[in-house]
Design a protein around this motif. Structure first.
Motif, PDB file in Angstrom:
ATOM      1  N   ASP A   1      38.325  42.606  32.692  1.00  0.00           N
ATOM      2  CA  ASP A   1      38.380  42.080  34.762  1.00  0.00           C
ATOM      3  C   ASP A   1      36.645  42.122  35.020  1.00  0.00           C
ATOM      4  O   ASP A   1      36.825  41.518  35.959  1.00  0.00           O
TER       5      ASP A   1
ATOM      6  N   THR B   1      44.974  42.245  41.727  1.00  0.00           N
ATOM      7  CA  THR B   1      44.563  42.897  40.070  1.00  0.00           C
ATOM      8  C   THR B   1      45.391  44.188  40.295  1.00  0.00           C
ATOM      9  O   THR B   1      45.450  44.852  40.637  1.00  0.00           O
TER      10      THR B   1
ATOM     11  N   SER C   1      42.557  47.378  36.135  1.00  0.00           N
ATOM     12  CA  SER C   1      41.087  46.729  35.921  1.00  0.00           C
ATOM     13  C   SER C   1      39.951  47.809  36.960  1.00  0.00           C
ATOM     14  O   SER C   1      40.460  48.617  37.255  1.00  0.00           O
TER      15      SER C   1
ATOM     16  N   GLU D   1      43.623  39.777  34.919  1.00  0.00           N
ATOM     17  CA  GLU D   1      44.079  41.615  34.238  1.00  0.00           C
ATOM     18  C   GLU D   1      43.260  42.048  33.463  1.00  0.00           C
ATOM     19  O   GLU D   1      42.497  41.341  33.824  1.00  0.00           O
ATOM     20  N   ALA D   2      43.038  43.337  33.283  1.00  0.00           N
ATOM     21  CA  ALA D   2      42.044  43.730  32.543  1.00  0.00           C
ATOM     22  C   ALA D   2      42.137  43.323  31.209  1.00  0.00           C
ATOM     23  O   ALA D   2      40.723  42.721  30.633  1.00  0.00           O
TER      24      ALA D   2
END
Length: 465
Positions: free
Chosen positions: A255, A272, A276, A315-316
């Motif tokens: 992230d 997101t 995140s 995304e994370a």
């Protein structure tokens, strides 16, 4: 666990992807696509042992449906998606991404982009009807690639950033069994970096960029020291999640890579998931930040409703989704609204070089929020549901599990159970949509506190299951 739609795509044990299953789902998917450009569909695959068989079955299913199958070869998922989207054609990627080798999957791309959650139910219902009819196919031998998907992917970045974008940098490339390993090295060399490639393996390794094996970090740290590298770069198995380790030997979370990339390209709207870091909002770099459930289809859907452009999502896990064409140093980088590993890896290094900073110093310009994830494997869905229900509803259950999570000031059930606490920390539990795993995401104000809390909660999760 039979093949079923997960967080992103159809997933399940590799043995479940029989000729009948591939025939049913591919046929249903193509019917959903309608009369796409030339009735041509592209197929690519990762390097799992089961991928050639499943690829051959999907190629045969495309042909049986009256379409022209085009084998793209062993290429990254975003490379296949970009090539097919540019031709308004559907694509099918055979990959289990980061999950264990005994599993595999089919990821579908519509002619206009990602296969969305709204597509899943109609395709599943139609596929079940076709399965009931008993249709089957014999696999076609994929053979040599019939399209230059790989070369097109390399040119995408070199033409936009320019051949001197990373000149003077020494970059390690962890090859492992990533399907795009040689393309990654080619892209970084094409951008002017000096590359040191290592760890090419012939057996598949499931690399999860959100829950990295400590041995991978230790190996990279040693190579960075020995070879005097500016960073080590890699991806997961199918090339849609980046892995970047800075010059100190510390992983830069996905992230954070997404935030830095969004800053470089001038993003106004960031989309997101909940997982995140909250440093995105705290940075003040973006006009709008929209939060979603975990999974690229949710991110894509929210990006489509953005009113301020350029829009980007990530995304994370670091997979970056580019919603608009953006003008870079040497050319235009066209929109690619699906997870991509290369853009965030390249962009973070380009931004560091532009700012005259090391990667670690660049990451430190963000507000000090540190998110990290881990998982407990082999968690049955029914047990996971019971645990999530108790952790949401029962203070006694939370206190007995760990006193630090007993009294959240906010609980979100948008995706699993995410708890926010008065000291700013968050703890998020969710059952993976791709594999029988319980995931946990922890955010605090320091690396050490995050590592400690995550490690202790993982131990308790392991005991609980």
């Amino acid at each position: 666990m039979a093949a079923a739609f997960g967080t992103s795509g159809l997933r399940g044990p590799a043995t479940d992807f029989t000729g009948r299953v591939c025939m049913a789902y591919v046929t249903a998917f193509l019917e959903r696509c309608g009369e796409a450009s030339g009735r041509t569909a592209y197929v690519g695959a990762d390097l799992r042992d089961s991928s050639p068989r499943i690829s051959g079955q999907c190629l045969a299913a495309i042909k049986a449906a009256g379409w022209t199958p085009v084998w793209a070869g062993n290429v990254p998922t975003p490379a296949l998606a970009a090539y097919a989207m540019a031709r308004s054609a559907p694509a099918i990627m055979i990959t289990g991404s980061h999950i264990p080798e005994t599993y595999n999957g089919i990821k579908f791309y519509r002619p206009d982009g990602e296969f969305l959650k709204d597509d899943e139910a109609p395709v599943r219902v139609r596929a079940e009807a076709i399965l009931a009819e008993g249709r089957d196919v014999a696999a076609i031998e994929p053979g040599a690639p019939l399209a230059d998907v790989a070369g097109s992917y390399v040119r995408r970045y070199v033409d936009a950033f320019g051949p001197d974008a990373l000149a003077g940098l020494r970059i390690g490339i962890d090859l492992h069994s990533a399907v795009g390993r040689d393309l990654t090295a080619g892209i970084f060399e094409g951008l002017g970096a000096s590359c040191h490639a290592f760890r090419r393996v012939e057996h598949f390794i499931a690399v999860d960029t959100e829950a990295l094996d400590p041995d991978d970090i230790a190996r990279a740290r040693k190579i960075i020291s020995d070879e005097k590298l500016d960073a080590v770069v890699s991806t997961d198995g199918d090339g849609d999640r980046p892995l970047v380790i800075d010059e100190t030997g510390r992983q830069i979370n996905g992230d954070v890579l997404g935030v830095l990339t969004s800053r470089l390209i001038g993003t106004k709207t960031v989309v997101t998931p909940l997982s995140s870091t909250s440093a995105i909002e705290q940075s003040g770099w973006f006009e709008t930040v929209a939060r979603t459930r975990i999974g690229s289809p949710y991110v894509v859907a929210a990006m489509a409703s953005a009113t301020l452009h350029p829009v980007a999502g990530f995304e994370a896990n670091g997979g970056f989704l580019l919603g608009d064409d953006v003008v870079l140093a040497k050319g235009t980088l066209t929109a690619l609204p699906t997870r991509d590993a290369i853009l965030p890896a390249v962009a973070s290094l380009v931004l560091a070089r532009k700012e005259g900073l090391t990667l670690s110093a660049l990451a430190a310009t963000l507000p000090p929020r540190f998110m990290k994830a881990d998982r407990v494997k082999d968690v049955a869905a029914d047990k996971a549901r019971i645990f999530l229900g108790e952790i949401e509803m029962s203070r006694t259950f939370r206190r007995n599990f760990d006193a630090r999570v007993a009294d959240p000031i906010e609980i979100s059930t948008l995706d699993g159970v995410r708890m926010a606490f008065a000291n700013g920390d968050t703890v998020h539990f969710r059952q993976s949509g791709n594999a029988p795993e319980m995931r946990i995401y922890v955010e605090t104000g320091s690396v050490e506190a995050t590592d400690t809390l995550l490690g202790e909660l993982i131990e308790k999760l392991q005991s609980a299951f």
